[in-house]
Design a protein around this motif. Sequence first.
Motif, PDB file in Angstrom:
ATOM      1  N   GLY A 204      57.989 118.450 118.238  1.00 45.24           N
ATOM      2  CA  GLY A 204      56.824 118.344 117.360  1.00 45.24           C
ATOM      3  C   GLY A 204      56.805 119.317 116.200  1.00 45.24           C
ATOM      4  N   PHE A 205      55.602 119.504 115.674  1.00 46.08           N
ATOM      5  CA  PHE A 205      55.356 120.220 114.419  1.00 46.08           C
ATOM      6  C   PHE A 205      55.915 121.654 114.432  1.00 46.08           C
ATOM      7  N   SER A 206      56.849 121.914 113.540  1.00 48.76           N
ATOM      8  CA  SER A 206      57.417 123.259 113.433  1.00 48.76           C
ATOM      9  C   SER A 206      57.282 123.739 112.003  1.00 48.76           C
ATOM     10  N   LEU A 207      56.687 124.896 111.834  1.00 51.66           N
ATOM     11  CA  LEU A 207      56.497 125.451 110.491  1.00 51.66           C
ATOM     12  C   LEU A 207      57.079 126.852 110.433  1.00 51.66           C
ATOM     13  N   VAL A 208      57.934 127.100 109.445  1.00 51.79           N
ATOM     14  CA  VAL A 208      58.468 128.440 109.227  1.00 51.79           C
ATOM     15  C   VAL A 208      57.941 128.927 107.886  1.00 51.79           C
ATOM     16  N   GLU A 209      57.182 130.005 107.928  1.00 54.49           N
ATOM     17  CA  GLU A 209      56.651 130.601 106.696  1.00 54.49           C
ATOM     18  C   GLU A 209      57.615 131.695 106.254  1.00 54.49           C
ATOM     19  N   VAL A 210      58.104 131.592 105.026  1.00 58.85           N
ATOM     20  CA  VAL A 210      59.038 132.600 104.511  1.00 58.85           C
ATOM     21  C   VAL A 210      58.318 133.428 103.452  1.00 58.85           C
ATOM     22  N   VAL A 211      58.082 134.701 103.746  1.00 60.28           N
ATOM     23  CA  VAL A 211      57.446 135.588 102.772  1.00 60.28           C
ATOM     24  C   VAL A 211      58.474 135.899 101.689  1.00 60.28           C
ATOM     25  N   SER A 212      58.144 135.519 100.447  1.00 59.00           N
ATOM     26  CA  SER A 212      59.122 135.538  99.364  1.00 59.00           C
ATOM     27  C   SER A 212      58.602 136.322  98.166  1.00 59.00           C
ATOM     28  N   THR A 213      59.448 136.419  97.159  1.00 58.57           N
ATOM     29  CA  THR A 213      59.069 137.160  95.959  1.00 58.57           C
ATOM     30  C   THR A 213      58.929 136.220  94.766  1.00 58.57           C
ATOM     31  N   CYS A 214      58.282 136.722  93.725  1.00 64.38           N
ATOM     32  CA  CYS A 214      58.251 136.042  92.428  1.00 64.38           C
ATOM     33  C   CYS A 214      58.401 137.126  91.370  1.00 64.38           C
TER      34      CYS A 214
END
Lengths: 252, 68
Positions: A204-214
């Motif tokens: 089922g639902f899998s979410l990976v949050e990647v803390v990134s830069t700008c």
Amino acid sequence: MAVVFDKPHALTDVPMHYCPGCTHGIVHRLVAEVIDELGIEGKTIGIAPVGCSVFAYNYFNCDMIEAAHGRAPAVATGVKRSDPENHVVFTYQGDGDLASIGMAETVHAAARNENITIIFINNAIYGMTGGQMAPTSLPGQVTQTSPYGRDTKHCGFPIKVCEMLSELEGPEYLERVTVSNVKNIVKAKKAIKKAFQNQIDGKGFSLVEVVSTCPTNWGMTPQNALKWLEENMLPYYPLGVYKDRSAKEETK
Amino acid sequence: MAKLTFKTDKCKGCGLCVDACPKGLIKLANDKINQKGYHPAAITDESACVGCAACAMMCPDCIIKVER
């Protein structure tokens, strides 16, 4: 001589349009490496968002669909349900796309435990439109639309997507990672691989949050942006696994 | 001894690989400009490189090929 590292096959040769030092490129590569390692390039369908990564369909060798702003989880739901056995469906979304205009689609896809994989890039700003305040901008963060810093009296507080979704019964796997250094990149790849594997296993639902830069819209060099990420973003967005239902059930 | 190949034309000179190298072997070539208008990354002393691929893992544009 053996090749230790090269561009993954699932990534095209098209030069990426991202600004110098943008971590989108790193995450693109990690997704492509995972697609290669799982051998699913022929049956993977990616859903590109609106935002900086709008051209993601040019960079991945698998089939790609461009969704309307924020609607990637809804499009992914349709694609996945049309042929659940033979498709691996992932969306690649930024914080303006997933946490703002697409919040309803995200929450309901999670609540339904839709069998899709979401890669969520959180860089606390709207990148493509020129650096406006996003739902994930930190309190006090200076952006184009908050020149004196985000005032929580007027603008409220940033949304912590993983924490919020972890309260739902639905989602299978939620993890927050970052790509600020080599060690974190290895961890991020592991998380992305697990998110794809979960879908293949039908969990089922899998979410990976990647803390990134700008770097461009934060107004910093790429090096300083990574430092700013570690000093300011990570205390507010702590890394870790927020939900892993199967692992929890196994330990019971 | 490792061999590094840079796709110099795709380099955006962000310098993330410079910081990633544990031995400090990578520098931006200040005497060169690629077709994008950036100073591309290059290795200074290939004989000292152990091929850990930290630079390649950090590169957002995937321009570094590492052989060992």
